[in-house]
Scaffold this motif. Structure first.
Motif, PDB file in Angstrom:
ATOM      1  N   THR A  61     -10.842  -8.938  -5.375  1.00 32.39           N
ATOM      2  CA  THR A  61     -10.393  -7.980  -4.368  1.00 32.39           C
ATOM      3  C   THR A  61      -9.278  -7.081  -4.911  1.00 32.39           C
ATOM      4  O   THR A  61      -8.388  -7.532  -5.621  1.00 32.39           O
ATOM      5  CB  THR A  61      -9.863  -8.714  -3.120  1.00 32.39           C
ATOM      6  OG1 THR A  61     -10.939  -9.440  -2.509  1.00 32.39           O
ATOM      7  CG2 THR A  61      -9.281  -7.745  -2.096  1.00 32.39           C
ATOM      8  N   THR A 102     -11.290   2.712  -4.963  1.00 31.06           N
ATOM      9  CA  THR A 102     -11.268   2.280  -3.577  1.00 31.06           C
ATOM     10  C   THR A 102     -10.509   0.968  -3.460  1.00 31.06           C
ATOM     11  O   THR A 102     -10.315   0.259  -4.455  1.00 31.06           O
ATOM     12  CB  THR A 102     -12.700   2.110  -3.026  1.00 31.06           C
ATOM     13  OG1 THR A 102     -12.644   1.806  -1.628  1.00 31.06           O
ATOM     14  CG2 THR A 102     -13.419   0.974  -3.743  1.00 31.06           C
ATOM     15  N   ASP A 130     -10.460  -2.640  -1.287  1.00 33.11           N
ATOM     16  CA  ASP A 130     -11.288  -3.464  -0.411  1.00 33.11           C
ATOM     17  C   ASP A 130     -10.577  -3.765   0.903  1.00 33.11           C
ATOM     18  O   ASP A 130     -11.220  -3.868   1.959  1.00 33.11           O
ATOM     19  CB  ASP A 130     -11.635  -4.783  -1.108  1.00 33.11           C
ATOM     20  CG  ASP A 130     -12.346  -4.564  -2.424  1.00 33.11           C
ATOM     21  OD1 ASP A 130     -13.482  -4.062  -2.400  1.00 33.11           O
ATOM     22  OD2 ASP A 130     -11.754  -4.871  -3.485  1.00 33.11           O
ATOM     23  N   ASP A 139     -11.123  -0.092   2.672  1.00 34.48           N
ATOM     24  CA  ASP A 139     -12.328  -0.289   3.482  1.00 34.48           C
ATOM     25  C   ASP A 139     -12.013  -1.048   4.768  1.00 34.48           C
ATOM     26  O   ASP A 139     -12.700  -0.886   5.777  1.00 34.48           O
ATOM     27  CB  ASP A 139     -13.383  -1.076   2.689  1.00 34.48           C
ATOM     28  CG  ASP A 139     -13.933  -0.294   1.514  1.00 34.48           C
ATOM     29  OD1 ASP A 139     -13.879   0.961   1.550  1.00 34.48           O
ATOM     30  OD2 ASP A 139     -14.420  -0.923   0.558  1.00 34.48           O
ATOM     31  N   ARG A 140     -10.968  -1.873   4.736  1.00 38.38           N
ATOM     32  CA  ARG A 140     -10.585  -2.685   5.885  1.00 38.38           C
ATOM     33  C   ARG A 140      -9.064  -2.737   5.955  1.00 38.38           C
ATOM     34  O   ARG A 140      -8.411  -3.106   4.982  1.00 38.38           O
ATOM     35  CB  ARG A 140     -11.159  -4.093   5.732  1.00 38.38           C
ATOM     36  CG  ARG A 140     -10.928  -5.046   6.895  1.00 38.38           C
ATOM     37  CD  ARG A 140     -11.566  -6.380   6.553  1.00 38.38           C
ATOM     38  NE  ARG A 140     -11.480  -7.351   7.643  1.00 38.38           N
ATOM     39  CZ  ARG A 140     -11.921  -8.607   7.548  1.00 38.38           C
ATOM     40  NH1 ARG A 140     -12.487  -9.026   6.409  1.00 38.38           N
ATOM     41  NH2 ARG A 140     -11.817  -9.432   8.573  1.00 38.38           N
ATOM     42  N   ASP A 155      -8.239  -1.719  11.727  1.00 34.38           N
ATOM     43  CA  ASP A 155      -9.480  -2.422  12.055  1.00 34.38           C
ATOM     44  C   ASP A 155      -9.226  -3.716  12.820  1.00 34.38           C
ATOM     45  O   ASP A 155      -9.982  -4.064  13.737  1.00 34.38           O
ATOM     46  CB  ASP A 155     -10.258  -2.739  10.769  1.00 34.38           C
ATOM     47  CG  ASP A 155     -10.729  -1.481  10.063  1.00 34.38           C
ATOM     48  OD1 ASP A 155     -11.470  -0.701  10.683  1.00 34.38           O
ATOM     49  OD2 ASP A 155     -10.343  -1.275   8.901  1.00 34.38           O
TER      50      ASP A 155
END
Length: 230
Positions: free
Chosen positions: A26, A81, A83, A117-118, A214
């Motif tokens: 990660t 990116t 994670d 992403d989260r 999120d």
């Protein structure tokens, strides 16, 4: 203007629970503040046990903590990116909109958190509210402080230049800018206020995080309450 409230045990539960989301391989954004620090330390213990992770720090303080604890770090511009991002908040409402910036690191925090992403916020119960009503941190270019303050007042705000503790003068961010703490009272429409603040020339970034979070992990006296969007 750092916010207080909540116990260390509540913060620890939230931070350590969120750290469990970090799996092998990660790339994780490492947030700033006392609750996020518990997540950083938990991730470091997992690294000691062999977990392969890369951390992207959101502030000088977080970078120093992660280095001390042994979390491998990379710069944001070295990754395509993220994670996951784990970060604290000064306040989170029922729709998972958040106010950040108590530690004056909200500009980099927003860049890192938005790239993930989260995005998971870790908090204690004192940071939750039905409607956001804390002061909003606004990072400004030093030369634009007068014009930005005038525009903030036009939007109904009451801006106060944040003063440094144990030294003369204002707080200077990691980016070399100044910070206004702007009171708006109850913020019934965070999205509109966010857009209005972003449109002010000289405003580098503000502490309203709208539609970004999120999940929220709220540490309590006997566990963790997980709140999800929608």
């Amino acid at each position: 203007m750092k916010t207080t409230g909540g116990t260390d045990d509540q913060k620890r539960r939230a931070g350590e629970r969120a750290a469990e989301l970090v799996t092998d391989g990660t790339t994780v954004g490492l947030g700033t503040g006392s609750t996020a620090a518990f997540a950083v330390r938990a991730i470091a213990r997992a690294v000691d046990d062999g977990l392969d992770v890369r951390g992207v720090p959101t502030s000088f303080a977080t970078r120093e903590l992660a280095r001390e604890e042994g979390v491998p770090l990379v710069a944001l511009d070295e990754v395509e990116t993220l994670d996951l991002a784990i970060d604290g908040a000064d306040q989170v409402d029922d729709d998972l909109n958040a106010i950040k910036g108590g530690g004056a690191a909200h500009t980099r925090e927003k860049v890192v958190d938005a790239a993930a992403d989260r995005f998971v916020v870790v908090a204690d119960p004192s940071k939750t509210a039905t409607t956001l009503d804390r002061a909003v941190a606004v990072e400004v270019l030093p030369d634009a402080r007068t014009t930005v303050a005038a525009r903030l007042r036009e939007l109904g705000g009451d801006p106060t230049l944040r003063r440094a503790e144990r030294k003369d003068g204002p707080v200077v961010t990691d980016n070399g800018n100044l910070v206004f703490d702007c009171e708006f009272g109850p913020i019934d429409d965070p999205a509109t206020l966010s857009s209005d603040l972003s449109a002010i020339p000289g405003c580098v970034e503000h502490g309203l995080f709208v539609g970004m979070v999120d999940e929220v992990y709220v540490g309590t006296d006997d566990g963790v309450e997980v709140r999800t969007r929608g």
